[in-house]
Structures are given as C-alpha cells and as structure tokens.
Design a protein around this motif. Structure first.
Motif, PDB file in Angstrom:
ATOM      1  N   ARG A 177       0.819  -1.222   0.000  1.00  0.00           N
ATOM      2  CA  ARG A 177       0.000   0.000   0.000  1.00  0.00           C
ATOM      3  C   ARG A 177       0.848   1.266   0.000  1.00  0.00           C
ATOM      4  NH1 ARG A 177      -4.385   1.793   4.719  1.00  0.00           N
ATOM      5  NH2 ARG A 177      -5.069   3.729   3.685  1.00  0.00           N
ATOM      6  N   TRP A 178       1.956   1.256   0.792  1.00  0.00           N
ATOM      7  CA  TRP A 178       2.688   2.493   1.022  1.00  0.00           C
ATOM      8  C   TRP A 178       4.133   2.473   0.525  1.00  0.00           C
ATOM      9  CZ3 TRP A 178      -0.384   6.311   2.674  1.00  0.00           C
ATOM     10  CH2 TRP A 178      -1.512   6.001   3.428  1.00  0.00           C
ATOM     11  N   GLY A 179       4.749   1.317   0.476  1.00  0.00           N
ATOM     12  CA  GLY A 179       6.174   1.247   0.204  1.00  0.00           C
ATOM     13  C   GLY A 179       6.940   0.831   1.444  1.00  0.00           C
ATOM     14  N   LEU A 180       8.258   1.059   1.441  1.00  0.00           N
ATOM     15  CA  LEU A 180       9.127   0.579   2.519  1.00  0.00           C
ATOM     16  C   LEU A 180       9.035   1.416   3.787  1.00  0.00           C
ATOM     17  CD1 LEU A 180      12.259  -0.385   0.411  1.00  0.00           C
ATOM     18  CD2 LEU A 180      10.628  -1.940   1.518  1.00  0.00           C
ATOM     19  N   VAL A 181       8.389   2.565   3.735  1.00  0.00           N
ATOM     20  CA  VAL A 181       8.113   3.387   4.920  1.00  0.00           C
ATOM     21  C   VAL A 181       6.622   3.683   4.918  1.00  0.00           C
ATOM     22  CG1 VAL A 181       8.564   5.576   6.076  1.00  0.00           C
ATOM     23  CG2 VAL A 181      10.426   4.383   4.918  1.00  0.00           C
ATOM     24  N   ALA A 182       5.929   3.240   5.956  1.00  0.00           N
ATOM     25  CA  ALA A 182       4.462   3.326   5.959  1.00  0.00           C
ATOM     26  C   ALA A 182       3.956   4.044   7.198  1.00  0.00           C
ATOM     27  CB  ALA A 182       3.856   1.918   5.916  1.00  0.00           C
ATOM     28  N   PRO A 183       2.910   4.865   7.057  1.00  0.00           N
ATOM     29  CA  PRO A 183       2.267   5.452   8.240  1.00  0.00           C
ATOM     30  C   PRO A 183       1.449   4.390   8.967  1.00  0.00           C
ATOM     31  CG  PRO A 183       1.055   6.053   6.260  1.00  0.00           C
ATOM     32  CD  PRO A 183       2.255   5.286   5.798  1.00  0.00           C
ATOM     33  N   VAL A 184       1.574   4.362  10.282  1.00  0.00           N
ATOM     34  CA  VAL A 184       0.815   3.411  11.100  1.00  0.00           C
ATOM     35  C   VAL A 184       0.265   4.145  12.319  1.00  0.00           C
ATOM     36  CG1 VAL A 184       2.093   1.347  10.398  1.00  0.00           C
ATOM     37  CG2 VAL A 184       2.926   2.727  12.326  1.00  0.00           C
ATOM     38  N   GLU A 185      -0.638   3.473  13.011  1.00  0.00           N
ATOM     39  CA  GLU A 185      -1.244   4.035  14.219  1.00  0.00           C
ATOM     40  C   GLU A 185      -0.692   3.310  15.437  1.00  0.00           C
ATOM     41  OE1 GLU A 185      -5.625   5.649  14.735  1.00  0.00           O
ATOM     42  OE2 GLU A 185      -5.585   3.475  15.045  1.00  0.00           O
ATOM     43  N   LEU A 186      -0.104   4.078  16.367  1.00  0.00           N
ATOM     44  CA  LEU A 186       0.433   3.488  17.597  1.00  0.00           C
ATOM     45  C   LEU A 186      -0.671   3.239  18.614  1.00  0.00           C
ATOM     46  CD1 LEU A 186       3.715   5.566  18.081  1.00  0.00           C
ATOM     47  CD2 LEU A 186       3.364   3.441  16.794  1.00  0.00           C
ATOM     48  N   GLU A 187      -1.580   4.173  18.715  1.00  0.00           N
ATOM     49  CA  GLU A 187      -2.814   4.046  19.473  1.00  0.00           C
ATOM     50  C   GLU A 187      -3.788   5.021  18.821  1.00  0.00           C
ATOM     51  OE1 GLU A 187      -1.696   4.940  23.519  1.00  0.00           O
ATOM     52  OE2 GLU A 187      -2.005   7.080  23.238  1.00  0.00           O
ATOM     53  N   PRO A 188      -5.071   4.943  19.113  1.00  0.00           N
ATOM     54  CA  PRO A 188      -6.030   5.812  18.404  1.00  0.00           C
ATOM     55  C   PRO A 188      -5.602   7.274  18.382  1.00  0.00           C
ATOM     56  CG  PRO A 188      -7.212   4.192  19.690  1.00  0.00           C
ATOM     57  CD  PRO A 188      -5.757   4.019  20.038  1.00  0.00           C
ATOM     58  N   GLY A 189      -5.454   7.809  17.176  1.00  0.00           N
ATOM     59  CA  GLY A 189      -5.097   9.210  17.012  1.00  0.00           C
ATOM     60  C   GLY A 189      -3.620   9.518  17.066  1.00  0.00           C
ATOM     61  N   ILE A 190      -2.784   8.516  17.360  1.00  0.00           N
ATOM     62  CA  ILE A 190      -1.337   8.729  17.477  1.00  0.00           C
ATOM     63  C   ILE A 190      -0.645   7.984  16.331  1.00  0.00           C
ATOM     64  CG2 ILE A 190       0.710   8.550  18.925  1.00  0.00           C
ATOM     65  CD1 ILE A 190      -1.502  10.417  19.992  1.00  0.00           C
ATOM     66  N   HIS A 191      -0.092   8.745  15.400  1.00  0.00           N
ATOM     67  CA  HIS A 191       0.482   8.179  14.194  1.00  0.00           C
ATOM     68  C   HIS A 191       2.010   8.197  14.251  1.00  0.00           C
ATOM     69  CE1 HIS A 191      -3.426   9.871  12.196  1.00  0.00           C
ATOM     70  NE2 HIS A 191      -3.661   8.784  12.919  1.00  0.00           N
ATOM     71  N   ALA A 192       2.632   7.314  13.479  1.00  0.00           N
ATOM     72  CA  ALA A 192       4.091   7.270  13.345  1.00  0.00           C
ATOM     73  C   ALA A 192       4.412   6.634  12.003  1.00  0.00           C
ATOM     74  CB  ALA A 192       4.717   6.475  14.488  1.00  0.00           C
ATOM     75  N   TRP A 193       5.682   6.650  11.635  1.00  0.00           N
ATOM     76  CA  TRP A 193       6.151   5.992  10.425  1.00  0.00           C
ATOM     77  C   TRP A 193       6.821   4.676  10.801  1.00  0.00           C
ATOM     78  CZ3 TRP A 193       4.665   8.133   5.956  1.00  0.00           C
ATOM     79  CH2 TRP A 193       4.392   9.500   5.913  1.00  0.00           C
ATOM     80  N   LEU A 194       6.481   3.595  10.107  1.00  0.00           N
ATOM     81  CA  LEU A 194       7.123   2.305  10.318  1.00  0.00           C
ATOM     82  C   LEU A 194       8.128   2.092   9.195  1.00  0.00           C
ATOM     83  CD1 LEU A 194       7.291  -0.363  11.912  1.00  0.00           C
ATOM     84  CD2 LEU A 194       5.488  -1.273  10.419  1.00  0.00           C
TER      85      LEU A 194
END
Length: 403
Positions: A26-43
């Motif tokens: 969906r995103w490639g080798l670096v993807a946005p993810v959710e750590l907990e509701p409303g808290i985003h990070a890059w994986l």
C-alpha cells in the motif's frame, strides 16, 4: 491521515511478514501506522532505509523531547506508550555525548562479567528449573522456563533476589505491552530498584548495582536507577522472547526442528535463524526527525516519530533469501538494531539463550506441543512477539531411554 493500520497488526498475527507486506504493497518501505487511536508514526521496513535512520543522529534523534505529538501534549500523560516512548534519563533516550556517557556504564558492566561463572549459573538455573517438572511429563516452557531463566540471570547480576523476581517480571510484561494500564506496574520496577540501590550503598557487593553506584558516568541516583531499568528490561524481555521463539520454532516447524535435532543445523545457526525470522524486538521505538526530509519517497516532517521495523527489514530481499542453506553464517540481520544504539548485550543474551535452549534439548525427551501450533497465543504488545505460553508434553525423565 485516516484509515491507518494499527502497528499491533504486525505483532499479534501468526504471519507478521504478510502484515508487513500488506503495508509495503500500500505504502512502500516506509508506511504510516497508528500506535494508538489518534497517534500516528512511520514504520520503517526497508533494511537500507532503517540503517539510514539509526546511523544518522544529525537527522534522527532518540530523544522523545523531539517528538512533536509528545511536546504538544497530543499523547496523553497516562498513555500506554509512556514506558517505551516518554523521556527517561538513560542511554536509550539520549543522543551524542550524553548517550556515550550513559552507555559507558552498561558497556563497562557487561565487559566486567565473569563469563565462566555466569555460564555455570545459567546452566545450573536451567537444570534446576527443568528438574522441577521433568518427572511430570508436561510443562509450560514459557512460564516454567523461558521467562524464568533470564529473570533470574539478569536480576542476579544486579543482586536482586528471587523473592522480588516475579514482581519485576510482571512489571516488565506490563511495560512492553504498552497497554492502558502499563504505567503503574512500570513504577513498581523503579521502586524495587531504588530499594536495591539503598541496600548496596549501605553494603556494597560484587554486583552490577554496586558497579553502577560507583561509576563516574552516572551523575545521580535517578540516572543510576534508569540505567538499571534499561539493562534489566531489555535483557529480560529480549532474551525471554529469543528463548521462547526458538523453542516454539523447534516444536512447531518440522523443518526447523528436524534440522536442529538432527545436527544439520548448529545451535548458533538456529539461534541466528530465529533472529532473522522472529527477532526479540519486532518493532523498536523510536527515532524522531530533527528536520523535514524524505525517506523512501515518503515526506517525513520535523518531530515525526519513526518506528524501526526490525522484523520487516530482516525479510528485505536485498539482504536475505528464503534459502536456509545460503543464509547459514549470514548475520546482517538487524535483530539488535545498528549504529550507536545497537544492543550492547548481544554476547550475554546469546549465552543465556544458547544454554537455555541446549539444556531443554538434552533434558526433555520426545517433547511435543500440547496444542496445535496455530493456537499458540502471543503476549499483547506492539513491539514484541513473545509466546504467552508453550504447553508441552514429553516423556517423564524416569521413563526416558538413555541416549
């Protein structure tokens, strides 16, 4: 961004690589993810991209004070992410000169260990634990064994007795779960360690607590306590997971188990295969971008959190194949991360894991899982994939045939 995948989708599944692959598709080798509701990070899931991040302190900091969602108080003060992602005065959360100063006591303490004495203690501990259940023909190789060996070993290095060991273990499980109730048990760990520090200051002994109290690199009791938290928590959790995952693979994967028991796969090569396939830390928090930049085509903004997808990077076809014979001796995995923050206890962790697995292999006869392999449950955590239990059956020691 909306409709993001929770990062725990990569750890609670029996097929983590399929989850990582879905993110990459969906995103490639670096993807946005959710750590907990409303808290985003890059994986970060690419091997090369992950190495870029961990080896560049000028662009990516380990200090959570550079995390925008933390400094702007978007993350709640009682968030379950706190124990793993809020600032602490130890080497894990520091950069540059401060990191080197706080890392020094860990490196010096590990270098000072008497490995022969430590090896004897681990083997004796493993043997004593197995003796408690080897006549019963059944056991849980996590709660009765894999979770106990590292706890007794690491706690013992700091002069912590068995009576406080179970409290420590429960607190560490909570710390790595990053669940809503993870903060109070984490404080229990700190209270135990503060008590040990007071005891060693009054009566110094030959242990790491005394060594930390005397080390010039640690400036006050809080730094000493937090350095102990780091070393004990990292040593316990990663080693427990490594032992448990090796035993799980041995029992659940006929190819792996057959090669290991048949001598076609040396024990150290087997341990390395586990580090490739299911490393002790699947996703490691975190780095924080110090400037706006681009990584694998994704726009990283200053203050963004980046999570190190160690298990995903290990499967990167640029560094790893699916041929087990070609991979023997390949240790370019990122199970211990890389760069200035690479795990300092790789040698000690391998010693504990090797002896624990070797002892189980030789003392438990005809051992099999007591439930289908796909029913082995994992401890809830966005960071690790440690089996919650490994119920097994085996021939009781009194009935086993010698040799």
């Amino acid at each position: 961004m909306t409709d993001l995948t929770p990062i725990s989708a990569t750890t609670v599944t029996h097929d983590p690589q399929a989850s990582y692959q879905a993110l990459q598709d969906r995103w490639g080798l670096v993807a946005p993810v959710e750590l907990e509701p409303g808290i985003h990070a890059w994986l970060v899931m690419g091997h090369h991209e992950l190495c870029q991040v961990v080896r560049n302190e000028q662009l990516f900091s380990r200090d959570p004070n550079n995390w925008r969602l933390y400094t702007e108080q978007v993350v709640a003060p009682d968030s379950g992410l706190g124990p793993m992602m809020f600032p602490r005065d130890n080497a894990y959360f520091a950069d540059g000169d401060k990191h080197r100063r706080l890392r020094g006591p860990l490196d010096d303490g590990l270098a000072s260990l008497d490995e022969h004495r430590m090896s004897r203690f681990i083997r004796s501990t493993c043997t004593d634990l197995i003796r408690k259940f080897e006549d019963q023909g059944k056991a849980d190789l996590v709660s009765d064994y894999a979770a106990v060996v590292p706890m007794l070993t690491v706690a013992g290095l700091f002069g912590i007795g068995m009576e406080q060991g179970e409290q420590l273990r429960q607190g560490l499980i909570a710390l790595f779960s990053s669940a809503e109730n993870s903060q109070e048990p984490a404080l229990v760990i700190e209270r135990i360690l503060t008590g040990v520090m007071h005891a060693r200051r009054a009566a110094p002994t030959d242990d790491l607590t005394t060594a930390f109290l005397r080390h010039p690199g640690l400036r006050d009791d809080f730094e000493i306590q937090q350095s102990m938290v780091l070393m004990i928590s990292a040593g316990y959790e990663t080693t427990t997971t490594w032992i448990a995952q090796t035993l799980r693979l041995m029992l659940a994967d006929r190819r792996f188990g057959g090669r290991l028991r048949g001598g076609r796969l040396g024990l150290d090569d087997a341990l390395d295969e586990v580090l490739w396939r299911d490393p002790p830390m699947s996703n490691m928090p975190a780095r924080y971008a110090l400037v706006d930049c681009e990584l694998a085509g994704m726009p990283i903004q200053r203050g963004d959190a980046l999570i190190l997808g160690l298990a995903a990077a290990n499967a990167d076809p640029r560094v790893h194949t699916d041929d087990p014979w070609l991979e023997i001796g390949n240790r370019s995995h990122l199970a211990w991360s890389a760069g200035p923050h690479a795990c300092p206890a790789q040698r000690a962790g391998r010693m504990i894991t090797r002896i624990a697995v070797d002892t189980a292999l030789h003392r438990l006869h005809d051992v099999t899982l007591a439930l289908p392999a796909d029913e082995v449950m994992l401890l809830p955590s966005p960071w690790t994939r440690c089996p919650a239990s490994l119920p097994v059956r085996f021939t009781p020691s009194g009935q086993a045939h010698p040799g």
